[in-house]
Design a protein around this motif. Structure first.
Motif, PDB file in Angstrom:
ATOM      1  N   SER A 126      -6.904  71.835  43.917  1.00  0.00           N
ATOM      2  CA  SER A 126      -8.267  71.908  44.425  1.00  0.00           C
ATOM      3  C   SER A 126      -9.235  71.873  43.260  1.00  0.00           C
ATOM      4  O   SER A 126      -9.245  72.767  42.427  1.00  0.00           O
ATOM      5  CB  SER A 126      -8.466  73.206  45.209  1.00  0.00           C
ATOM      6  OG  SER A 126      -9.808  73.353  45.615  1.00  0.00           O
ATOM      7  N   GLY A 173     -13.241  70.575  43.018  1.00  0.00           N
ATOM      8  CA  GLY A 173     -14.306  69.873  43.742  1.00  0.00           C
ATOM      9  C   GLY A 173     -13.743  69.438  45.079  1.00  0.00           C
ATOM     10  O   GLY A 173     -13.141  70.228  45.786  1.00  0.00           O
ATOM     11  N   TYR A 214      -5.985  71.242  48.910  1.00  0.00           N
ATOM     12  CA  TYR A 214      -6.587  72.378  49.633  1.00  0.00           C
ATOM     13  C   TYR A 214      -7.966  72.067  50.216  1.00  0.00           C
ATOM     14  O   TYR A 214      -8.269  72.531  51.327  1.00  0.00           O
ATOM     15  CB  TYR A 214      -6.548  73.659  48.799  1.00  0.00           C
ATOM     16  CG  TYR A 214      -5.174  74.291  48.879  1.00  0.00           C
ATOM     17  CD1 TYR A 214      -4.783  74.968  50.026  1.00  0.00           C
ATOM     18  CD2 TYR A 214      -4.247  74.148  47.855  1.00  0.00           C
ATOM     19  CE1 TYR A 214      -3.510  75.514  50.152  1.00  0.00           C
ATOM     20  CE2 TYR A 214      -2.971  74.686  47.965  1.00  0.00           C
ATOM     21  CZ  TYR A 214      -2.602  75.372  49.121  1.00  0.00           C
ATOM     22  OH  TYR A 214      -1.357  75.889  49.247  1.00  0.00           O
ATOM     23  N   PRO A 215      -8.807  71.280  49.538  1.00  0.00           N
ATOM     24  CA  PRO A 215     -10.031  70.875  50.222  1.00  0.00           C
ATOM     25  C   PRO A 215      -9.723  70.107  51.510  1.00  0.00           C
ATOM     26  O   PRO A 215     -10.390  70.288  52.532  1.00  0.00           O
ATOM     27  CB  PRO A 215     -10.727  69.975  49.192  1.00  0.00           C
ATOM     28  CG  PRO A 215     -10.238  70.462  47.883  1.00  0.00           C
ATOM     29  CD  PRO A 215      -8.811  70.879  48.130  1.00  0.00           C
ATOM     30  N   SER A 269      -8.624  72.490  54.179  1.00  0.00           N
ATOM     31  CA  SER A 269      -9.722  73.230  54.813  1.00  0.00           C
ATOM     32  C   SER A 269     -10.359  72.388  55.913  1.00  0.00           C
ATOM     33  O   SER A 269     -10.808  72.915  56.923  1.00  0.00           O
ATOM     34  CB  SER A 269     -10.743  73.694  53.768  1.00  0.00           C
ATOM     35  OG  SER A 269     -11.680  72.691  53.495  1.00  0.00           O
ATOM     36  N   VAL A 273      -6.169  79.721  39.711  1.00  0.00           N
ATOM     37  CA  VAL A 273      -5.770  80.236  41.016  1.00  0.00           C
ATOM     38  C   VAL A 273      -5.013  81.555  40.853  1.00  0.00           C
ATOM     39  O   VAL A 273      -5.235  82.504  41.604  1.00  0.00           O
ATOM     40  CB  VAL A 273      -4.901  79.189  41.759  1.00  0.00           C
ATOM     41  CG1 VAL A 273      -4.365  79.747  43.063  1.00  0.00           C
ATOM     42  CG2 VAL A 273      -5.707  77.917  42.012  1.00  0.00           C
ATOM     43  N   PRO A 292     -10.115  78.537  44.493  1.00  0.00           N
ATOM     44  CA  PRO A 292     -10.229  77.143  44.937  1.00  0.00           C
ATOM     45  C   PRO A 292      -9.261  76.797  46.056  1.00  0.00           C
ATOM     46  O   PRO A 292      -9.399  75.773  46.715  1.00  0.00           O
ATOM     47  CB  PRO A 292      -9.930  76.328  43.679  1.00  0.00           C
ATOM     48  CG  PRO A 292      -9.395  77.272  42.671  1.00  0.00           C
ATOM     49  CD  PRO A 292      -9.809  78.653  43.063  1.00  0.00           C
ATOM     50  N   GLY A 323     -10.321  75.675  49.351  1.00  0.00           N
ATOM     51  CA  GLY A 323     -10.757  74.295  49.568  1.00  0.00           C
ATOM     52  C   GLY A 323     -12.053  73.988  48.874  1.00  0.00           C
ATOM     53  O   GLY A 323     -12.571  72.881  48.949  1.00  0.00           O
ATOM     54  N   ARG A 324     -12.616  74.955  48.244  1.00  0.00           N
ATOM     55  CA  ARG A 324     -13.827  74.740  47.466  1.00  0.00           C
ATOM     56  C   ARG A 324     -13.859  75.768  46.354  1.00  0.00           C
ATOM     57  O   ARG A 324     -13.314  76.848  46.494  1.00  0.00           O
ATOM     58  CB  ARG A 324     -15.076  74.820  48.330  1.00  0.00           C
ATOM     59  CG  ARG A 324     -15.072  75.980  49.318  1.00  0.00           C
ATOM     60  CD  ARG A 324     -16.268  75.924  50.223  1.00  0.00           C
ATOM     61  NE  ARG A 324     -16.237  74.724  51.049  1.00  0.00           N
ATOM     62  CZ  ARG A 324     -17.324  74.008  51.325  1.00  0.00           C
ATOM     63  NH1 ARG A 324     -18.490  74.361  50.862  1.00  0.00           N
ATOM     64  NH2 ARG A 324     -17.230  72.944  52.082  1.00  0.00           N
ATOM     65  N   PHE A 325     -14.463  75.391  45.251  1.00  0.00           N
ATOM     66  CA  PHE A 325     -14.423  76.289  44.107  1.00  0.00           C
ATOM     67  C   PHE A 325     -15.509  77.342  44.167  1.00  0.00           C
ATOM     68  O   PHE A 325     -15.518  78.290  43.407  1.00  0.00           O
ATOM     69  CB  PHE A 325     -14.522  75.503  42.798  1.00  0.00           C
ATOM     70  CG  PHE A 325     -15.802  74.745  42.622  1.00  0.00           C
ATOM     71  CD1 PHE A 325     -15.994  73.536  43.245  1.00  0.00           C
ATOM     72  CD2 PHE A 325     -16.812  75.241  41.824  1.00  0.00           C
ATOM     73  CE1 PHE A 325     -17.168  72.834  43.086  1.00  0.00           C
ATOM     74  CE2 PHE A 325     -17.992  74.550  41.656  1.00  0.00           C
ATOM     75  CZ  PHE A 325     -18.168  73.341  42.294  1.00  0.00           C
TER      76      PHE A 325
END
Lengths: 506, 1188
Positions: free
Chosen positions: A111, A113, A118-119, A122, A490, B900, B903-905
């Motif tokens: 992830s 930006g 993972y973005p 989501s 992370v 993160p 899904g976003r930092f």
């Protein structure tokens, strides 16, 4: 005077009374998703199909760990080191120098930006949870909603299944699958804690469960290859079982997927019918097919499920060449994939760093002419079925599938293959698979990992060796060398995972 | 004219000399009288006889009756009227002079009639006891008293100090009085500075010409009385404000020519900064991600059109509200300060017509300032660039239609098409060219501007109107660039019946502008752009030439296909073939009705409505290079003669509409109890709606601008690249816009109240509160009803009986505290998703999550503490305002760094805190004021210190601290960032450690090891200063000599730093490319890295501490000379008050940096490296104004 006062009082009351309704208007120009279709739009977000397991400039260090690519001294010393290449991790992967990725910045596979899985997850979670939370749905809406949810589930399962084996060891059927790999996040609330890491076993179980959950609702046809349809669901299950090594299931699901294609011509381009649009410029010229004009588009007939793959792998100017082993795997005279894509051209050349000139080298220009996928292409479905057949000793069926594909790939008149021993057939299938699938991206990387379970077989490699400037580097496939560690960024948020931070310098 | 009954109640009452109540009542009306009187009113056709009766009438009342009946107005001063007693009269049809004689019979007053003005003067006092001591010989001296312009002043009191004898001047200003040598003559007159002259023997000699005495206006004091402050909701006298504000004085506005409102604001109010991007900032930046600009209020209502819509020649006053007390009445939008503009209100009297016009010119820009590489150096650099990565550039080359001629030659040489000699010969020719010079002469020009303003106003007691029309035409400094604007203002006030007044105003704006679409490309020599500094763009006689920018093999391919458009590229001609035109219309209508309900209680309803529409058309002509290229590229290979792009122009058009309204109902109450307690309260409610509806149509292709026809087109297939494989030149594929749509509907409802209480003219307490409700924010009830509020107080120390400092006229001490708000519309309690443009990857419109739901979001709050003082010294000679503030901005929307894995930092939360503290000083002084000569000094200085107290984003990547990725996500701005513990807009740099022997820059890590760019981490960076100037200073000097006025303003900004432009390794268009590292050993004498087509040196090297320069500068922002010709010049044409102006702007600059950069002409765009913009060139204006 009193009248005036009342009038004023009345005016104020009127103003205040109407205020509630005045403010209850939903803000215009802002879309607050409230219907199934609103959530469904999120599945058209191009980031959810293009930004998986790729670095910032859309390459992949995973392919650089593998055996499809080769790097020269000039490419390494000038292209990566002296130029301070932004994706230095590819070079570090090539020389097995760990940590490959900068442990203290966002991991672009994970992830960073909008990049990473993972973005995307989501988005899928929002679609699944959003649609499920709509109370009142008309029957039509409910149907569309079930389709969207099923597509999101498949998309998410695809991410988690691959991620689990990129961030962890390959799934070992009947073996130890207790390695903790990734958090299986299904919630949309950013105020809830991130779940603990799941084991390879747990990810596999959950992916299987969700694929079966999605399967009945997947549509027979989807609007675009970016979205899953029924065949994708079957393909995903076939792919899943490549790793669980239940090869009868592989053959079964791949067959169900392939059957949906109808006839091979509907899903395969006949390379014999390709022409270079501008034969005077073989490197840059696009292909013209009599079948359709979409060879280089996502909706190419060969793509069942589109997920972007590495673009420039094996292209000299972009700092890698196809490996000698890969080139040697091709029948240069008859394999049209070779004649269209493997082109001799000026290699890497620079005056910097003392000057390097690779001279004329074979580069791979396939990315320029064909749209490729890290999802599923129809040829891969056919090859998965072939592998399923071969591994379950249905050799004729396997060879038949290979010949079906080869008919579309080799010059007309090339003699068809014939069956030999089971291992020979498996080898033929896997070689065809290596030639057919993208040389970059993670497909070959994961294949190398699963082939470690075929210890002793000709297609199984336990170590990969790279040579650059006379020096050799090697890595063990079934080891940390082929596992991407979770970034310190992370880990710092999740001390409860108990994974120590990477302290080696980058 | 004034909303509250206490408009001008502010005469300083001298200590120990407090006046009886009645007199102070009269005094209260004086300002009104004075204003009225100062405007020479000629009400024709009114009888000159008076009918009047009454007992014990105050003089003031009698005079006002006289004024009504005769149109004669009174001209007097407070001292004189204070000496008056009441009169009893009963006259019928008596001539005016008879009435006046009667009235003033028993008063110590005398009068003179001049024109329609009754000038009141003191009666010469009865001679006191005969002078004792030396009996000097008395001689008659005669003379004439005039104003500074030589116009006679009748009614001036001339007094011999020693003898106490006195006379008043006659209508022609003449007097004669007997004096002795050594006596002192004192000349005094209302509104003028008294003058004393000692009689010399020489003056008394026979045959000496009559003495001429000039009196100059005591302008400061008069202003003081009249000044009120408009907060938009109410008009308060300056004396009664407890908050901090700055008012721009009309006389200062009129003294200069103003190119626009921003330049008018600059330097006029302390704490107000005009940034180089042209934004207004009040007291620093008090937000991270939300809007940072102050709220603009025009004639009482927020004006969405912004400052450009204001006719600067029709501005009565501009007030900048800076602290909580001043601004919290604007609630959730006041955090950044409020600029309140009132347009002119007609003066009572006859029809007045005024004209002000100017024309100006800005010098042609000096392109050498841009620091671009010369042709010779560029040719060499392009060769080196090619050689550094041949394979990539050759590959790139295949994919682009245009390429630098140098690269073309090198590629052709490698392909064996040209010999080395042929290539070298052409390179030698290219080296000799000078494109920059040709462009400076043939593309740029002096920019011209003209402005005209015509105003008409008239007023009676029931009706007044003011209208103004302004036209501004600008011709830009690049050919093909122009804009013009027409502003129409109309304002009417009616008093239909007693106690009721109705106001209406209209402001209409038309604008037109024209810009070449590719203007920016003309000077952009980056290697992927078409233009290069080595092309001949004109022939020796200045005719535009074609340049060889298109790859020859492509030209051949097109020629072989046949029937295609020419690929000739002529930069100067082509520029005019692609133009964006913008037309906009904006109308703002407003009005209010106010009714006086009871004594002191009034109610008001009003509103304003703004409607705007605009159209932007970007038209690329069918013959423009862009269209020809795309047309050719999109020719079908399989079906020769078929073109996927229809023949014709390409038009992109956006039509936009906006609408906004504010409706308000308000009650005002003001009451004075026994002249000791004074109470004033307002309360009201407001609704606000703000809509936009913008439609960008899909691009019209095959468009014919003559006929308005266009061709059908399959956008989906074209943009999905479906036709591309069949394109003759597939790489030339460009998608065409499918258009877009944007909508907005923001709504607010607000309740507000504020009040002030004043005790005994010494203590003032004020408080305000406001609640705002919007339609997007605040579902969590916890935050829903949080008001913005303020309290403030003033202590008029100078009014205290015990305060005896003769040279201090006024000393007020103010303090305030309160909370202002600020809003952002980008987040809310809902999941927000937003559509993008069609994606061939997903075959649909991609939607993205623009904001996650968060019902804990709330409005940003800024707590402002302000302590200030207003001091007037030495009889009004020196006025000083000093303020200290502390602005603590909390709950700022800021990125909160999250795992993160979500899904976003980061997500945006109310997680930021920042503090601004500062000191502001405003000082004005009449340093010299004599008959002919005046020197006024006006200084504004402010100091601002800011600090980010909480900002939760933990920078991981050093690039995020230098590049300015996104100002809406991380709040970074032109290379300056937000980081906890540092000032706002902090600049961070790497520590340069020299080049290594490969020409690669090295840097010091935090533990002083030499490392490379890739190894740099955030911890290795050092703080280099802030991009925000700490000190803003302006100094205006105004000189008056006879009919000449000269004023000049110096501005200075100190305490900030900026990053300069540099050669960074691949920007070969930068002049310093010539100084780069070329071979091992060069690292000993150069800091500039090796040239590489592909290298990340450019990511780090330009951000080393070496590139940091002090931003400090001082500029002579403007210099104005004006001349007021004698009114007699116009004879009886009716023209008067003419003024001729000459103005220069940006004439002189002093900068603190060593590299000759004007800090106002450097920029770092989003994701861009630092570059220089066109320099600010000197501007010259000539102007003229006259009244009829």
């Amino acid at each position: 005077m009193t009248n005036r006062k009342y009038l004023l009082f009345f005016a104020v009351i009127l103003l205040m009374g109407s205020c509630k309704r005045f403010l209850d208007v939903k803000p215009k120009g802002k879309l607050i998703p409230s219907s199934v279709t609103d959530y469904d739009h999120l599945l058209d977000n191009s980031g959810t199909v293009e930004l998986n397991f790729l670095d910032g400039n859309k390459g992949s260090m995973l392919a650089h760990l593998g055996d499809n690519l080769e790097m020269t001294e000039g490419q390494g010393k000038v292209g990566y080191l002296l130029s301070g290449h932004p994706n230095l991790e590819r070079y570090y992967a090539y020389i097995f120098r760990q940590p490959y990725k900068n442990p203290n910045t966002d991991d672009q596979f994970w992830s960073s930006g909008s990049q990473g899985i993972y973005p995307q997850i989501s988005y899928f979670n929002n679609v699944i949870e959003g649609i499920r939370s709509i109370d009142q749905k008309t029957p039509e809406e409910a149907t569309i909603g079930r389709i969207s949810v099923a597509q999101a589930l498949v998309a998410r399962a695809w991410c988690y299944f691959n991620a689990s084996m990129i961030y962890g060891p390959v799934y070992k059927p009947g073996g130890d699958n207790s390695a903790k790999t990734i958090p299986y996040l299904v919630d949309v609330d950013v105020n809830k804690p991130i779940p603990n890491l799941s084991t390879t076993e747990e990810v596999a179980a959950r992916v299987l469960h969700e694929l079966h959950e999605a399967l009945p609702d997947l549509p027979v046809r989807s609007s675009w290859p970016s979205r899953a349809n029924k065949a994708t669901g079957h393909a995903m299950l076939a792919y899943y079982h490549l790793f669980t090594r239940q090869f009868d299931s592989v053959a079964y699901y791949a067959n169900r997927a392939w059957t949906a294609a109808g006839n091979p011509e509907a899903v395969l381009y006949d390379y014999n019918k390709f022409k270079l649009a501008d034969p005077s410029r073989p490197l840059t010229s696009l292909l013209v097919s009599q079948q359709d004009a979409f060879t280089n588009a996502v909706n190419s007939r060969e793509i069942l499920f589109y997920r972007a793959t590495e673009r420039d792998a094996g292209m000299g100017a972009s700092l890698s060449y196809p490996s000698a082993e890969l080139i040697a795997l091709h029948d240069q005279a008859r394999d049209l994939r070779f004649s269209f894509f493997y082109l001799n051209s000026a290699g890497y050349k620079t005056t910097m760093g003392g000057g390097y000139d690779d001279g004329m080298r074979i580069s791979n220009y396939r990315f320029r002419k064909m749209k490729l996928t890290d999802g599923f292409s129809w040829p891969e479905i056919l090859l998965m079925r072939a592998e399923g057949y071969a591994r379950t000793n249905r050799l004729d069926l396997a060879i038949a599938d290979l010949n079906t594909l080869r008919q579309y790939r080799f010059k007309t008149g090339t003699p068809p293959l014939t069956a030999g021993t089971q291992d020979e057939v498996i080898r033929l299938v896997l070689e065809e698979r290596r030639r057919e699938l993208p040389i970059g991206g993670f497909k070959r990387f994961l294949d190398l990992k699963r082939f470690t379970l075929d210890k002793g077989k000709p297609w199984s490699k336990s170590r990969i060796t790279h040579t650059i400037a006379g020096q050799t580097y090697s890595g063990t496939v079934d080891s940390k060398d082929f596992i991407v560690p979770i970034s310190n960024v992370v880990l710092r948020f999740n001390p409860n995972w108990g994974i120590p931070l990477e302290t080696r310098p980058y | 004219m004034q909303k509250t009954a206490y408009g001008g109640l502010s005469l300083p009452v001298r200590q120990g000399n407090r006046l009886p109540a009645q007199i102070s009542k009269v005094m209260r009306l004086l300002p009104l009288l004075l204003i009225t009187a100062l405007v020479s009113v000629h009400a024709a056709g009114i009888a000159q006889s008076v009918t009047l009766s009454g007992k014990n009438l105050p003089l003031k009342k009698v005079f006002s009756e006289i004024e009504k009946q005769t149109g004669y107005v009174l001209f007097s001063n407070k001292e004189l009227l204070s000496r008056s007693t009441t009169v009893s009269l009963a006259v019928k049809d008596l001539p005016l002079n008879k009435v006046l004689d009667l009235m003033l019979k028993n008063q110590e007053l005398d009068y003179v009639l001049q024109g329609k003005t009754i000038i009141l003067s003191g009666k010469p006092p009865v001679p006191s006891a005969p002078a004792t001591s030396v009996q000097a010989v008395a001689t008659l001296i005669s003379g004439r008293v005039t104003d500074t312009e030589g116009d006679a002043l009748p009614g001036v009191s001339v007094q011999v100090k020693e003898t106490q004898k006195g006379v008043a001047t006659a209508a022609d200003g003449s007097f004669s009085i007997s004096v002795a040598e050594g006596n002192t003559l004192r000349f005094s007159f209302i509104g003028y500075t008294p003058r004393e002259i000692t009689v010399t023997a020489d003056m008394l000699k026979e045959g000496k010409p009559a003495l001429v005495v000039k009196l100059s206006r005591a302008s400061t004091k008069l202003d003081e009385i009249a000044v009120t402050v408009s907060t938009g909701y109410q008009t308060i006298s300056r004396e009664r404000m407890t908050g901090s504000y700055s008012t721009l004085q009309t006389k200062r506005l009129e003294g200069k020519l103003q190119p626009n409102l921003l330049s008018m604001l600059e330097g006029q109010a302390s704490g107000v900064a005009i940034t180089k991007e042209g934004k207004v900032e009040v007291r620093g930046r008090s937000t991270f991600l939300a809007n940072g600009e102050p709220l603009v209020v025009i004639d009482g209502f927020p004006a969405p059109g912004g400052l450009e819509t204001v006719n600067i020649d029709n501005v009565e006053s501009i007030t900048v509200l800076k602290d909580a007390v001043a601004a919290s009445i604007y609630g959730a939008r006041s955090s950044n300060g409020v600029i309140v503009i009132t347009t002119k209100t007609p003066k009572i009297g006859k029809l007045q017509i005024g004209y002000k016009g100017s024309t100006g010119m800005t010098l042609r820009p000096d392109l050498s300032y841009l620091n671009k590489t010369s042709a010779a150096d560029y040719v060499d650099a392009e060769v080196a660039y090619y050689n550094s990565d041949v394979a990539n550039i050759t590959w790139d080359y295949e994919g682009i239609a245009t390429y630098g001629r140098v690269t073309q030659l090198l590629v052709m040489k490698d392909q064996g098409l040209l010999t080395e000699e042929e290539v070298n010969a052409e390179l030698a020719l290219l080296r000799k060219n000078n494109t920059m010079d040709q462009l400076e002469r043939n593309l740029f020009r002096k920019s011209l501007t003209q402005q005209h303003n015509l105003s008409i106003s008239a007023s009676t007691d029931k009706f007044s109107t003011n209208s103004a029309i302004r036209y501004i035409a600008n011709q830009g400094n690049m050919k093909g660039n122009s804009n013009d604007r027409l502003i129409i203002d109309l304002k009417n006030d009616w008093k239909p019946v007693k106690r009721v007044s109705v106001k209406m105003f209209t402001n209409i704006n038309f604008t037109n502008s024209k810009t070449p679409i590719d203007a920016a490309d003309m000077l952009d020599f980056t290697n992927w752009k078409i233009m290069k500094p080595y092309y001949n763009v004109v022939d020796p006689s200045g005719n535009p030439l074609n340049v060889p920018a298109v790859r020859p093999d492509l030209v051949e391919r097109y020629a072989a296909y046949g029937g295609l458009k020419s690929m000739d590229y002529n930069p100067l001609n082509d520029l005019t073939m692609a133009t964006t035109r913008n037309q906009a219309f904006l109308a703002r209508l407003g009005g209010s009705l106010s009714v006086e309900l009871l004594d002191g209680l009034s109610a008001e309803v009003g509103g304003s409505w703004t409607r705007g529409s605009g159209m932007t058309r970007s038209l690329r002509d069918a013959n423009s290079f862009f269209v020809r290229s795309l047309y050719n590229a999109a020719s079908s290979i399989s079906t020769p003669g078929k073109h996927y792009l229809p023949e014709g122009a390409i038009l992109n058009e956006t039509r936009s509409q906006s609408e906004a309204y504010t409706l308000r109902a308000q009650v005002n109450y003001a009451k004075n109890f026994n002249n000791v307690h004074r109470l004033s309260v307002i309360a009201g409610s407001e609704v606000n709606k703000d809509l936009i509806d913008n439609n960008t149509a899909p691009a019209r292709v095959g468009y014919n601008d003559q006929a308005g026809t266009f061709a059908t087109f399959n956008y989906l297939d074209f943009n999905s690249y479906a036709y591309q494989p069949d394109f003759l030149f597939p790489e030339g594929m460009e998608t065409v816009s499918i258009g877009s749509y944007s909508l907005r509907d923001n709504r607010f409802f607000s309740l507000y109240s504020n009040g002030s209480y004043e005790y005994n003219n010494r203590f003032i307490l004020s408080a305000s509160a406001r609640i705002d409700q919007g339609n997007l924010f605040g579902t969590n009830p916890k935050y829903r009803y949080k008001p913005n509020w303020s309290v403030g107080g003033t202590y008029k120390l100078g009014q205290e009986k015990f305060f005896h400092v003769p040279w201090i006229d006024k000393l007020d001490i103010r303090g305030s505290y309160g909370i202002n708000g600020n809003i952002s519309f980008t987040q809310g309690p809902f999941l927000l998703i937003a559509p993008g443009a069609f994606s061939p990857v997903t075959g649909g419109i991609p939607y993205s999550i623009s904001s996650l739901p968060d019902n804990n979001l709330r409005w940003e709050r800024t707590m402002i503490t302000n302590i200030g003082t207003d001091i007037r010294l030495m009889g009004g000679r020196l006025n000083l305002t000093l303020d200290y503030y502390n602005k603590l901005s909390k709950d700022l929307l800021a990125p909160d760094f999250i795992d993160p894995t979500y899904g976003r930092f980061m997500i945006t939360r109310n997680a930021g805190t920042a503090r601004n503290t500062g000191i502001e000083l405003s000082l004005e002084s009449d340093v010299v004021k004599t008959g002919d000569f005046g020197w006024n000094v006006f200084f504004n200085g402010s100091y601002n210190k800011s600090k980010v107290l909480q900002f939760n984003y933990d920078y991981l990547n050093p690039n995020y601290l230098t590049f300015s990725y996104s100002n809406t996500i991380l709040g970074s701005n032109a290379g300056a960032v937000l980081r906890t513990g540092y000032p706002l807009d902090a600049i961070f740099s790497y520590r340069f450690a020299g080049l290594d022997n490969t020409g690669t820059p090295q840097y010091y890590s935090d533990d002083n090891k030499k490392i490379y760019g890739n190894e740099l981490a955030v911890k290795d960076m050092v703080y280099s200063g802030t991009a925000r100037p700490k000190y803003l200073l302006s100094l205006t000097n105004s000189f008056t000599y006879k009919r000449f006025d000269l004023s000049f303003m110096l501005i200075a900004r100190l305490g900030a730093v900026f990053r300069r432009d540099a050669f960074n390794g691949d920007n070969i268009e930068h002049k310093e490319v010539a100084l780069r590292w070329r071979k091992p050993g060069d690292e000993a004498h150069t800091v500039y890295p090796k040239l590489a087509a592909f290298s990340t040196d450019a990511w780090y090297f330009p951000y080393t501490g070496m590139m940091i320069e002090k931003q400090d500068f001082m500029k002579l922002r403007d210099l104005t000379i004006s001349y007021r010709p004698d009114n007699k010049l116009w004879g009886n044409t009716g023209l008067s008050n003419a003024r001729i102006y000459l103005q220069g702007r940006n004439l002189w600059t002093l900068t603190a940096n060593k590299v000759g950069i004007d800090p106002e002409a450097i920029e770092q765009g989003l994701n861009m490296s630092v570059r220089r913009t066109l320099p600010l060139m000197p501007e010259f204006y000539i102007g003229f104004s006259v009244n009829l």
